[in-house]
Design an enzyme around this catalytic site. Structure first.
Site, mmCIF file in Angstrom:
data_model
loop_
_atom_site.group_PDB
_atom_site.id
_atom_site.type_symbol
_atom_site.label_atom_id
_atom_site.label_comp_id
_atom_site.label_asym_id
_atom_site.label_seq_id
_atom_site.Cartn_x
_atom_site.Cartn_y
_atom_site.Cartn_z
ATOM 1 N N GLY A 77 -0.177 -41.626 11.008
ATOM 2 C CA GLY A 77 -0.137 -41.996 12.429
ATOM 3 C C GLY A 77 -1.353 -41.632 13.252
ATOM 4 N N SER A 78 -2.510 -41.430 12.597
ATOM 5 C CA SER A 78 -3.686 -41.081 13.411
ATOM 6 C C SER A 78 -4.118 -42.274 14.272
ATOM 7 C CB SER A 78 -4.837 -40.576 12.538
ATOM 8 O OG SER A 78 -5.326 -41.594 11.710
ATOM 9 N N ASN A 79 -3.927 -43.489 13.778
ATOM 10 C CA ASN A 79 -4.265 -44.654 14.609
ATOM 11 C C ASN A 79 -3.274 -44.824 15.759
ATOM 12 O OD1 ASN A 79 -6.687 -46.311 13.563
ATOM 13 N ND2 ASN A 79 -5.599 -45.659 11.722
ATOM 14 N N MET B 121 3.548 -49.904 5.756
ATOM 15 C CA MET B 121 3.453 -50.186 4.333
ATOM 16 C C MET B 121 4.452 -51.236 3.846
ATOM 17 S SD MET B 121 0.821 -48.545 3.751
ATOM 18 C CE MET B 121 0.634 -48.611 1.969
ATOM 19 N N ARG B 122 4.831 -52.152 4.738
ATOM 20 C CA ARG B 122 5.730 -53.247 4.326
ATOM 21 C C ARG B 122 5.087 -54.567 4.697
ATOM 22 N NH1 ARG B 122 10.115 -52.296 1.899
ATOM 23 N NH2 ARG B 122 10.592 -50.092 1.889
ATOM 24 N N HIS C 16 -7.661 -52.411 8.736
ATOM 25 C CA HIS C 16 -7.838 -52.204 7.292
ATOM 26 C C HIS C 16 -9.150 -51.456 7.057
ATOM 27 C CE1 HIS C 16 -7.140 -52.984 3.070
ATOM 28 N NE2 HIS C 16 -8.443 -53.234 2.976
HETATM 29 C C1 GRF Z 1 -5.629 -46.497 8.006
HETATM 30 O O1 GRF Z 1 -6.690 -46.159 7.149
HETATM 31 C C2 GRF Z 1 -5.526 -47.984 8.176
HETATM 32 O O2 GRF Z 1 -6.759 -48.627 8.104
HETATM 33 C C3 GRF Z 1 -4.647 -48.402 7.019
HETATM 34 O O3 GRF Z 1 -3.708 -47.365 6.911
HETATM 35 C C4 GRF Z 1 -4.280 -46.157 7.376
HETATM 36 C C5 GRF Z 1 -3.319 -45.577 8.379
HETATM 37 O O4 GRF Z 1 -3.719 -44.286 8.780
HETATM 38 N N1 GRF Z 1 -4.059 -49.693 7.246
HETATM 39 P P1 GRF Z 1 -2.933 -43.541 9.927
HETATM 40 O O5 GRF Z 1 -1.468 -43.488 9.513
HETATM 41 O O6 GRF Z 1 -3.114 -44.326 11.193
HETATM 42 O O7 GRF Z 1 -3.528 -42.167 10.019
#
Ligand code: GRF
Length: 193
Positions: free
Chosen positions: A16-18, A94-95, A113
């Site tokens: 969840g860092s994004n 992841m789905r 991505h």
């Molecule tokens: C990120 O590297 C994103 O590009 C990929 O999954 C990862 C998610 O990271 N699709 P986070 O859970 O947001 O830390």
């Protein structure tokens, strides 16, 4: 008349860092959207804690709790309707979304991505780029279509792989680019809605 505030849903399954980077950009006034809901398929994921501490509502939808993928997606879509979601940002969800789902939200689903698509699709993009000894990789934010890691590119940014980089240092560089690029890409898209 004031322009309508866009309602955003983030879909995530993991760290969840994004999610946090998007929430922070909103809090800092850099991104003018309302983060209405986190949709997560993994109750134990760290992103759930992040959402709770950011005061963002969490919709948990475990695939195992539904008989079929259409049932699973219908339940999610109903929540998106309830919260009047305009835009969806996939951030490590992841789905795979079905063609029916994608069609319903065409040009309204974004994904991030960790490579310069179309290079290094798939779940191990950073490691694959590192192992393949390319000198440059990067990050892509794109609209989601019916194919995996595919669809019109919104923004891409390169990340150089130095001889001194390790997989861990490359991951760190990629993630810090992601955290700036995703809010920027969302901002670009909402400007056109
Ligand atoms: C990120 O590297 C994103 O590009 C990929 O999954 C990862 C998610 O990271 N699709 P986070 O859970 O947001 O830390």
């Amino acid at each position: 008349m004031k322009p309508k505030l866009i309602n955003l849903a983030v879909f995530a399954s993991g760290r969840g860092s994004n999610f946090s980077a998007i929430a922070k950009a909103i809090k800092q006034g850099k991104l003018n959207v309302e983060l209405k809901v986190l949709v997560c398929d993994k109750p134990e994921a760290r992103v759930v804690k992040r959402a709770k501490s950011a005061g963002v509502r969490v919709v948990l939808a475990r695939r195992e709790d539904f008989c079929s993928r259409p049932d699973f997606e219908t339940a999610i879509i109903q929540k998106l309707i309830d919260y009047r979601i305009d835009l969806i940002a996939l951030a490590g969800f992841m789905r795979l979304l079905s063609p029916v789902f994608v069609k319903r939200y065409r040009n309204r689903i974004l994904n991030i991505h960790p490579s310069l698509l179309p290079a290094f699709k798939g779940a191990h993009a950073i490691k694959d780029a590192f192992d393949s000894k390319v000198k440059v990789t990067g990050v892509t934010v794109h609209f989601v279509d019916e194919e995996v890691d595919h669809g019109p590119v919104i923004l891409q940014q390169e990340v150089k792989i130095r001889n001194t980089d390790t997989l861990a240092s490359l991951e760190k560089k990629i993630h810090s680019v992601e955290h700036k690029l995703y809010p920027k890409a969302i901002k670009l898209v909402i400007g056109k809605i």
